[in-house]
Design a protein around this motif. Structure first.
Motif, short mmCIF file in Angstrom:
data_model
loop_
_atom_site.label_atom_id
_atom_site.label_comp_id
_atom_site.label_asym_id
_atom_site.label_seq_id
_atom_site.Cartn_x
_atom_site.Cartn_y
_atom_site.Cartn_z
N ASP A 118 0.83 -1.21 0.00
CA ASP A 118 0.00 0.00 0.00
C ASP A 118 0.86 1.26 0.00
OD1 ASP A 118 -2.84 1.00 0.23
OD2 ASP A 118 -1.97 2.02 1.97
N ASP A 144 1.46 3.76 6.55
CA ASP A 144 1.87 2.46 6.04
C ASP A 144 3.31 2.14 6.44
OD1 ASP A 144 -0.54 1.84 4.82
OD2 ASP A 144 0.03 2.72 2.90
N LEU A 318 -3.42 -4.21 -4.75
CA LEU A 318 -2.46 -3.14 -4.46
C LEU A 318 -1.36 -3.09 -5.52
CD1 LEU A 318 -2.19 -3.63 -0.60
CD2 LEU A 318 -3.13 -1.63 -1.76
N ASP A 423 -10.63 -2.35 -2.25
CA ASP A 423 -9.81 -2.44 -1.06
C ASP A 423 -10.66 -2.42 0.21
OD1 ASP A 423 -6.93 -2.44 -0.11
OD2 ASP A 423 -7.69 -0.70 0.99
#
Length: 478
Positions: A118, A144, A318, A423
């Motif tokens: 991500d 992230d 992703l 997602d």
């Protein structure tokens, strides 16, 4: 002249001399070197031989036989309890590991993979947004990176550095600052309008896709393998305990039948109580372990299997999103090995194919409406995403780069919106399956709780009952 009488006359004989006793042999002097015989003491008998003789002597009488049988039965019951306690404790410990250690580590490894993928996707999206990245994009990228770093630190603290997982964690810890450094260089050049920023971004993506994500995937495979091993250990049948229980029950039934045949008494309360205690342990063992096996198998076959597929689907989405963004960043600068197509566009298509395949499998594995609903939403979002992507590529191929960019990262009807739908749906599906796994695994662990201690207590009570029952019979001989 007088002559002796003639031979025919009776003559007197002198009395026979008394026998003279034979003289004792003279002692041999010590100096002569003769051996003097000495008395040899009796060799002491071994203790085990004495005990064996006593047992043989006792076995010739009924009270002696009762004492021997009672001791053997009591030892069998105690041994049964000890074996059951040991085996079930091992199964319960493995079930504890499934719930409290290996599955959380597997989930953390999957989260590390997702955070890294991500972050790469978000960095590319922020780069496309221009010199001034949106604050929400910057915040998502930062979250992230921090999330991946935190999980790696926690994993390193609980993992042997020399293990396979330890090596992968060390690799990721080394590469993470390298990757973030490349991203910062790409941002700095992008803010200045320098084309070198795109090169740094592509290099960072290569570092992520070629080294970091494979290491994260291997880490996830190691932790998932440990989870499967722990689950298999918890589900192994306790054959020794079950076999010992059958032997004990058979011996107790034989003893009661022997008592009945010799006394015509139907019941011996002590032996009956011991049989009841052993029966409870065997039944508890069989039922408890069957329930544990069923729940743990359900957790693995439904919960963990779905988690594996959904994690693969999310990672594929992703990757596809990152490649879609990089298609616009590179603008045809990176081609496939044969030079016939854009590398990022090819990787996007492969990622979407994998995504659809995983979503179909996840739909089959979902066993209730709450699990199927988010998967269906993800399937719908993926189809919409592909349609919008084709429109964006067609716009870019006509030379309208800004129009294509709007269709990829725009606020309305963009592929970014479709990606977010996919997602979000996958995140909801993962959360549902995680709850399902945890619930089933905890039920399996709970089925074994109390059994080790219960088996030990019942075994002691059963042995005491055997002794009481045998003493009852012995009292009849006093």
């Amino acid at each position: 002249m007088t002559h002796p009488p003639s031979g025919g006359s009776q003559t007197s004989r002198a009395p026979d001399p008394k026998p003279v006793p034979a003289a004792a042999p003279a002692p041999v002097p010590a100096s002569a070197g003769a051996l003097v015989p000495t008395a040899v003491p009796a060799r002491p008998r071994a203790a085990w031989a004495v005990q064996a003789e006593r047992l043989r002597a006792a076995a010739t009488t009924e009270p002696g036989r009762l004492r021997i049988i009672g001791a053997v039965l009591a030892l069998l019951v105690v041994a049964f309890g000890a074996v059951t306690t040991l085996e079930v404790s091992q199964r319960a410990a493995a079930a504890d590991d499934v719930v409290g250690r290996s599955q959380p580590l597997s989930a953390d490894a999957a989260d590390v993979y997702r955070y890294l993928a991500d972050a790469d996707t978000t960095a590319a999206s922020g780069f496309l947004a221009g010199a001034q990245e949106p604050r929400d994009v910057q915040a998502r990228y930062r979250d992230d990176i921090e999330g991946a770093a935190r999980l790696l630190v926690e994993a390193a603290a609980g993992t042997d550095a020399d293990s396979a997982a330890g090596h992968e964690i060390a690799t990721l810890n080394e590469l993470l600052p390298v990757y973030t450094g490349l991203i910062e260089r790409a941002r700095a050049n992008n803010r200045q309008g320098l084309p070198l920023g795109g090169a740094y971004l592509r290099y960072a993506n290569q570092k992520m896709a070629g080294e970091m994500l494979p290491a994260a995937e291997r880490l996830y495979a190691v932790e998932t393998g440990r989870l499967e091993a722990d689950s298999a250990d918890a589900r192994r049948w306790p054959f020794l305990s079950i076999g010992a229980g059958i032997v004990v029950l058979g011996a107790l039934v034989w003893m009661q039948r022997r008592t009945y045949r010799r006394t015509n008494r139907v019941l011996n309360h002590g032996l009956l109580a011991a049989t009841a205690a052993a029966s409870v342990v065997v039944l508890w063992l069989a039922v408890g372990h069957t329930v544990a096996r069923t729940e743990l198998r359900s957790a693995m076959e439904h919960g963990q299997a779905s988690l594996d597929v959904l994690n693969d689907a999310r990672i594929s989405s992703l990757k596809a999103r990152a490649n879609e963004n990089l298609t616009l960043v590179a603008r045809g600068a990176v081609l496939t090995a044969d030079g016939s197509a854009d590398q990022y566009e090819t990787d996007y298509a492969a990622g979407m194919t994998t995504l659809k395949d995983r979503l179909e499998k996840a739909g089959r594995l979902a066993d209730d409406a709450n699990g199927r609903r988010p998967v269906a939403e993800a399937v719908e979002g993926a189809s919409q995403w592909q349609a919008r992507h084709r429109e964006a590529r067609a716009t870019d191929d006509r030379g309208d780069y800004d129009g294509a960019l709007s269709r990829v990262i725009g606020a309305e009807e963009s592929t970014g919106q479709s990606f977010e739908q996919v997602d979000t749906a996958l995140q909801a599906a993962l959360a549902h399956e995680q709850v399902e796994f945890t619930s089933a695994a905890r039920d399996g662990r709970g089925a074994l709780r109390g059994l080790p201690n219960g088996a030990a207590v019942l075994a002691v009570l059963g042995a005491a009952a055997v002794i009481v029952g045998v003493n009852r019979r012995l009292s009849e001989y006093r």
